[in-house]
Scaffold this motif. Structure first.
Motif, PDB file in Angstrom:
ATOM      1  N   ALA A  52      -3.512   1.552   5.277  1.00 24.44           N
ATOM      2  CA  ALA A  52      -2.171   1.549   4.565  1.00 24.44           C
ATOM      3  C   ALA A  52      -1.576   3.138   4.247  1.00 24.44           C
ATOM      4  CB  ALA A  52      -2.384   0.986   3.031  1.00 24.44           C
ATOM      5  N   LEU A  53      -0.310   3.249   4.421  1.00 20.26           N
ATOM      6  CA  LEU A  53       0.362   4.509   4.019  1.00 20.26           C
ATOM      7  C   LEU A  53       1.126   4.333   2.858  1.00 20.26           C
ATOM      8  CD1 LEU A  53       0.407   7.608   5.469  1.00 20.26           C
ATOM      9  CD2 LEU A  53       2.302   6.611   6.863  1.00 20.26           C
ATOM     10  N   VAL A  54       1.073   5.328   2.082  1.00 19.89           N
ATOM     11  CA  VAL A  54       1.700   5.042   0.712  1.00 19.89           C
ATOM     12  C   VAL A  54       2.535   6.317   0.198  1.00 19.89           C
ATOM     13  CG1 VAL A  54       1.579   4.554  -1.767  1.00 19.89           C
ATOM     14  CG2 VAL A  54      -0.084   3.507  -0.211  1.00 19.89           C
ATOM     15  N   ALA A  55       3.497   6.389   0.078  1.00 20.74           N
ATOM     16  CA  ALA A  55       4.430   7.387  -0.325  1.00 20.74           C
ATOM     17  C   ALA A  55       4.934   7.437  -1.792  1.00 20.74           C
ATOM     18  CB  ALA A  55       5.602   7.516   0.641  1.00 20.74           C
ATOM     19  N   TYR A  56       4.793   8.557  -2.251  1.00 26.90           N
ATOM     20  CA  TYR A  56       5.561   8.829  -3.597  1.00 26.90           C
ATOM     21  C   TYR A  56       6.996   8.650  -3.740  1.00 26.90           C
ATOM     22  CZ  TYR A  56       7.029  11.243  -7.732  1.00 26.90           C
ATOM     23  OH  TYR A  56       7.699  11.568  -9.161  1.00 26.90           O
ATOM     24  N   LYS A  57       7.774   7.922  -4.704  1.00 20.77           N
ATOM     25  CA  LYS A  57       9.068   7.641  -4.337  1.00 20.77           C
ATOM     26  C   LYS A  57       9.696   8.437  -5.563  1.00 20.77           C
ATOM     27  CE  LYS A  57       9.517   5.750  -0.864  1.00 20.77           C
ATOM     28  NZ  LYS A  57      10.181   6.366   0.277  1.00 20.77           N
ATOM     29  N   GLN A  58       9.293   8.132  -6.924  1.00 20.72           N
ATOM     30  CA  GLN A  58       9.773   8.961  -8.072  1.00 20.72           C
ATOM     31  C   GLN A  58       8.762   8.572  -9.275  1.00 20.72           C
ATOM     32  OE1 GLN A  58      13.420   6.661  -8.231  1.00 20.72           O
ATOM     33  NE2 GLN A  58      12.968   5.414  -9.776  1.00 20.72           N
ATOM     34  N   ALA A  59       9.067   9.099 -10.282  1.00 17.45           N
ATOM     35  CA  ALA A  59       8.025   9.158 -11.375  1.00 17.45           C
ATOM     36  C   ALA A  59       7.470   7.646 -11.425  1.00 17.45           C
ATOM     37  CB  ALA A  59       8.741   9.316 -12.707  1.00 17.45           C
TER      38      ALA A  59
END
Length: 154
Positions: A52-59
């Motif tokens: 799984a590849l997870v990215a920060y989007k916003q707070a």
């Protein structure tokens, strides 16, 4: 399903491209591979089962950009175990408030994510037709719409 290992991969992420490419094409994967957090589920023999590849989007909000289970291990509950790990990790360690993701309208992924507690937020009609150079098929059905889902963690 004993002796499962959940690991965050911080180096040599490209080693997992064959598994990651099960869920997305190379061009789109390049956009978020290095900046995202890559997680691996493997067994006692260190065989990769799921990624799984997870990215920060916003707070407080993170997006699962890629979620793939090795063909040999599909339909064996490993996807659910990987998702359970991610949800607990982001809720407890990262203190995220929400996880979001987008998927196709054909493969059955929506039903899997709904069973994991996600709810549909919106749909982008013809996404896979307009954003991919070549048509993508799941079996005999062409992918068209992109479905977005979210799961509140707090």
């Amino acid at each position: 399903m004993q002796n499962l290992n959940f690991t965050e991969i911080t180096r040599q992420k490209r080693d997992f491209l064959p598994l990651l490419l099960l869920a997305d094409d190379g061009e789109h994967l390049e956009n978020y591979l290095e900046s995202g957090s890559l997680f691996l589920l493997s067994n006692r023999e260190k065989t990769p089962i799921a990624v799984a590849l997870v990215a920060y989007k916003q707070a407080g909000i993170y997006e699962i950009e890629n979620f793939a289970v090795s063909t040999h291990f599909q339909k064996s509950d490993y996807g659910r175990k990987m998702m359970q790990f991610l949800l607990e990790y982001y809720q407890e360690k990262i203190k995220a408030t929400e996880i979001v993701l987008g998927t196709d309208d054909v493969s059955g992924n929506v039903q899997f994510y709904e069973k994991c507690g996600f709810t549909i937020t919106h749909k982008i009609p013809n996404y896979f037709i307009e954003h991919y150079e070549n048509p993508i098929f799941e079996g005999k059905s062409q992918l068209k719409d992109k479905i977005y889902l979210r799961r509140k963690l707090r």
